[in-house]
Design an enzyme around this catalytic site. Structure first.
Site, PDB file in Angstrom:
ATOM      1  N   GLU A 169       0.887  -1.179   0.069  1.00 58.83           N
ATOM      2  CA  GLU A 169       0.021  -0.114  -0.007  1.00 58.83           C
ATOM      3  C   GLU A 169       0.772   1.181   0.099  1.00 58.83           C
ATOM      4  OE1 GLU A 169      -2.894  -0.225   3.039  1.00 58.83           O
ATOM      5  OE2 GLU A 169      -4.209  -1.382   2.034  1.00 58.83           O
ATOM      6  N   GLU A 225      -6.191  -8.482  -0.965  1.00 65.80           N
ATOM      7  CA  GLU A 225      -6.528  -8.275   0.454  1.00 65.80           C
ATOM      8  C   GLU A 225      -8.181  -8.166   0.309  1.00 65.80           C
ATOM      9  OE1 GLU A 225      -4.696  -5.773   3.165  1.00 65.80           O
ATOM     10  OE2 GLU A 225      -2.573  -5.969   2.422  1.00 65.80           O
TER      11      GLU A 225
HETATM   12  C1  GLA Z   1      -4.346  -2.955   4.668  1.00 68.22           C
HETATM   13  C2  GLA Z   1      -3.107  -3.511   4.809  1.00 68.22           C
HETATM   14  C3  GLA Z   1      -2.794  -4.884   5.604  1.00 68.22           C
HETATM   15  C4  GLA Z   1      -3.715  -4.939   6.964  1.00 68.22           C
HETATM   16  C5  GLA Z   1      -5.253  -4.657   6.478  1.00 68.22           C
HETATM   17  C6  GLA Z   1      -6.029  -4.737   7.618  1.00 68.22           C
HETATM   18  O1  GLA Z   1      -5.158  -3.364   3.641  1.00 68.22           O
HETATM   19  O2  GLA Z   1      -2.272  -3.616   3.802  1.00 68.22           O
HETATM   20  O3  GLA Z   1      -1.430  -5.018   6.006  1.00 68.22           O
HETATM   21  O4  GLA Z   1      -3.315  -3.851   7.640  1.00 68.22           O
HETATM   22  O5  GLA Z   1      -5.079  -3.203   5.883  1.00 68.22           O
HETATM   23  O6  GLA Z   1      -7.388  -4.401   6.987  1.00 68.22           O
END
Ligand code: GLA
Ligand code: ZN
Length: 694
Positions: free
Chosen positions: A158, A318
């Site tokens: 991210e 994710e």
């Molecule tokens: C983000 C991060 C993850 C985790 C999630 C939790 O997407 O990339 O490492 O912290 O949020 O929802």
């Protein structure tokens, strides 16, 4: 004509299913790591994302590397048919580094340097940080890029935020010098004669700050462009040693839900595969409203991320198997929703469904975030069962791998337009709602089951029949000319109020709005007004209008007063001193048509409007049938077979009537139709010949 894309990695010619996996949290419990393998197989997972936050476990002291644990893990994966997205660890770094090299720490817009901690807390310019990242990435690449379990690289995590440190200020000035050449050119582009803001030396130029310069729109937008370029450059540098070791391994980086901080399209050339992280707020509304609006918003994001690499399958990197721990309220997914939301990603072109996270951590910030394996530690949970069911479905859907969505409709949504329109003062500082407006137009297509790409103004328009550009405030002459050519060659274009106002430097077009679109749209917009929240006008269809629509629709927030310059009025304002003046127009231009919506119509307007516009433009729906509210259909295809995902987000059971083509249920192999029953949160995947209809 459409072909199948090859699988993301030829070692796994199937849909991916897995999770972020953090074994470094459990290295003192080898039996638990062994148990994870059993559970992964049981959950029908095949790919884990590992090493995302492992830098401390890999380099506990400067130059002291330990890879044994990762060796063992990847070998165990390979022995058990589990693959890995191997991550570069740059998203969070060890404390020793921050302590020794202060410059790696990020500086805020307030010019205060952060302390060590949290994550995503580094400078993207710092030569030391870049060197440290290159070193660890090189070591990982040399050791693992031929490992049979490694299927690709997960670059950092991210990317986001910005740094205002002295190194970044210097890099920004260099970026500006390369862009403008001279200070005079910069002063002109930023209109710095206003308020005596002219610069007489490059050293006076600084990034925007809450206690400094923040009102020069040209500066603000260039700073955002610079932040994107610097981040993309950082990403590119991360990838260099990986490709040097094995140029075949694909790389991805996980992006965030229509994130405003970075122009994600600029990552397209740097990464091989787009991936993103979806955390919808399901079940927020009373059941009679269902989850349709949320589903449409997530669908928009899937379409955006698929479109970034021109339709190439992406990965949902994710999602939570149950709930998050960071939203205001952590609600569980209702029965069916896990499968529905997972397959929604596949419907829109994902070749992988991944979760955050595999196993709940025992301590710290995310210990209550949903996971495949709960603190209970075994498979006998509702969530584990849901995950295994998705694994089962994904296996049955293997033949969908590599197919794509063939959209003939596109929504134009540029990041710099979004930045500029939100930065501008007026015409409605109490809520211009750019993002909401884009979503409002998109929702109509979602409800109709019409596939949409989400593109930028520099993308290729030639494959589309219909392009919608909500609030295209920033539009340069070149893009205006491309839109004009699109319409001239037979395309249908829809623009709205507050379009064609400024050029790429945020300087107003002179000579009449909508600037470079004026000829195409056949109108001149003389004035725009913002309305108070309680103000209402209405757009009333004229009798005999070419769309065949009738009645009136509320309009609010923004009203433009336009003149016809070749266009014809389809609807007019009903109230106020401009009652009777055009509110919706169409211009026959070349072989195409250009519509202009001069006011913000309320929600009920868009579905009937786009039903007629799409019909006239020859756009097909995934299913030629009436879809109940909250139900949609989306197709993937390889040109021979279509895979139609019928998804019920309405919150209750539904039945739809299929069109008269022949369908097979892909999960059961049984013929389907003519009626299709859908449970609440139900999803059915239907296969049909793509050729039959041609
Ligand atoms: C983000 C991060 C993850 C985790 C999630 C939790 O997407 O990339 O490492 O912290 O949020 O929802
Ligand atoms: Zn910096």
């Amino acid at each position: 004509m459409i072909k199948r894309y090859p699988p993301i990695n030829g070692s796994l010619p199937a849909l991916m299913h897995g999770a972020d996996y953090s074994p470094e949290q459990w290295l003192d419990q080898p039996e638990l790591l062994q148990e994870d393998i059993r559970l992964m197989r049981l959950a029908k997972t095949n790919v884990m994302a590992v090493g995302i936050f492992s830098w401390s476990a890999l380099e506990s002291e400067e130059g002291v590397f330990s890879f044994d644990w990762l060796d063992r893990l990847l070998d165990r994966f390979a022995a058990n048919g589990i693959f890995a997205w191997l991550s570069t660890p740059s998203a969070a770094r060890p404390a020793w580094m921050s302590e020794k090299y202060t410059e790696v720490l990020r500086v805020g817009a307030n010019r205060v340097r952060n302390l060590h901690g949290f994550r995503h807390n580094h400078c993207y310019t710092s030569p030391i940080y870049r060197k440290k990242v290159r070193l660890i990435n090189s070591k990982l690449a040399e050791r693992y890029s031929e490992h049979p379990a490694v299927i690709g690289w997960h670059i950092s995590n991210e990317y986001g935020g910005e740094c205002h440190c002295p190194l970044c200020q210097e890099a920004f000035r260099e970026w500006l010098k390369a862009k403008y050449g001279t200070l005079e050119a910069l002063n002109r582009a930023w209109w710095t004669s206003f308020w005596s803001h002219s610069y007489t030396s490059w050293s006076q130029v600084e990034s925007p700050s809450p206690h400094g310069e923040n009102k020069t729109h040209g500066l603000n937008i260039d700073w955002r462009r610079f932040v994107t370029d610097q981040t993309v450059d950082f990403c590119r540098q991360e990838i260099v040693p990986l490709k040097a070791a094995n140029s075949e391994l694909p790389v991805t980086t996980n992006l965030m839900r229509w994130y405003g901080g970075l122009d994600y399209r600029k990552f397209a050339d740097v990464i091989d595969v787009v991936s993103w992280n979806a955390y919808p707020e399901w079940h927020q509304h009373p059941s009679d409203q269902g989850d349709g609006d949320m589903a449409a918003e997530i669908a928009f994001n899937h379409d955006l991320f698929r479109s970034i690499k021109g339709g190439k399958p992406f990965v949902l990197m994710e999602s939570t198997p149950s709930l998050t721990n960071w939203q205001p309220v952590s609600k569980l997914k209702r029965p069916g929703m896990h499968k529905l939301s997972s397959l929604q990603a596949v419907a829109h072109g994902a070749d992988g469904v991944q979760y955050f996270q595999w196993r709940k951590s025992r301590g710290s910030f995310e210990k209550f975030h949903g996971a495949v394996v709960d603190h209970a530690g075994h498979e006998h949970t509702r969530v584990f069962g849901d995950v295994a069911d998705v694994g089962d479905s994904l296996e049955r859907l293997t033949e969908v791998t590599g197919t794509t969505v063939d959209a003939k409709t596109a929504i134009l949504a540029d990041w710099d337009n979004r930045w500029a329109v939100n930065d501008a003062k007026g015409p409605r500082n109490s809520g211009l709602h750019y993002e909401g407006t884009v979503m409002q137009h998109y929702r109509a297509f979602w409800r109709l089951g019409i596939a949409v790409d989400v593109i930028g103004r520099e993308d290729d328009f030639s494959k589309y029949k219909l392009i919608i550009a909500p609030m295209q405030y920033m539009l340069d002459d070149a893009a205006g000319a491309r839109i004009e050519a699109f319409v001239e060659n037979g395309g249908t274009f829809v623009a709205t109020y507050w379009s064609g106002i400024v050029d790429e430097n945020d300087l107003c077009h002179l000579g009449g709005f909508p600037g470079p679109l004026r000829r195409t749209l056949g109108i001149w917009s003389e004035e725009i007004e913002g309305l108070y929240d309680h103000d209402r006008n209405a757009l009333a269809f004229l009798e005999g209008n070419s769309l065949g629509l009738s009645g009136a629709f509320d309009s609010h927030e923004l009203c433009e007063l336009i003149h016809l310059e070749g266009a014809e009025a389809l609807a007019v304002y009903r109230a106020d001193f401009y009652a009777g003046r055009p509110a919706l127009t169409v211009h026959a231009f070349g072989r195409g048509k250009a519509y202009y919506l001069a006011t913000r119509a309320s929600e009920p307007f868009y579905k009937p409007f786009y039903t007629e516009v799409a019909k006239a433009a020859g756009i097909e729906r995934a299913l030629e049938t009436e879809l109940p509210t909250g139900v949609t259909a989306q197709a993937r295809t390889d040109g021979e077979n279509d895979y139609v995902f019928v998804m019920n987000f309405s919150g209750r059971a539904q039945e739809i009537r299929l069109d008269d083509r022949r369908y097979t249920d892909l999960e059961t192999g049984e013929p389907s139709g003519p009626k299709l029953a859908l449970d609440a949160n139900g999803v059915r995947i239907l296969k049909r010949s793509a050729i039959e209809n041609e």
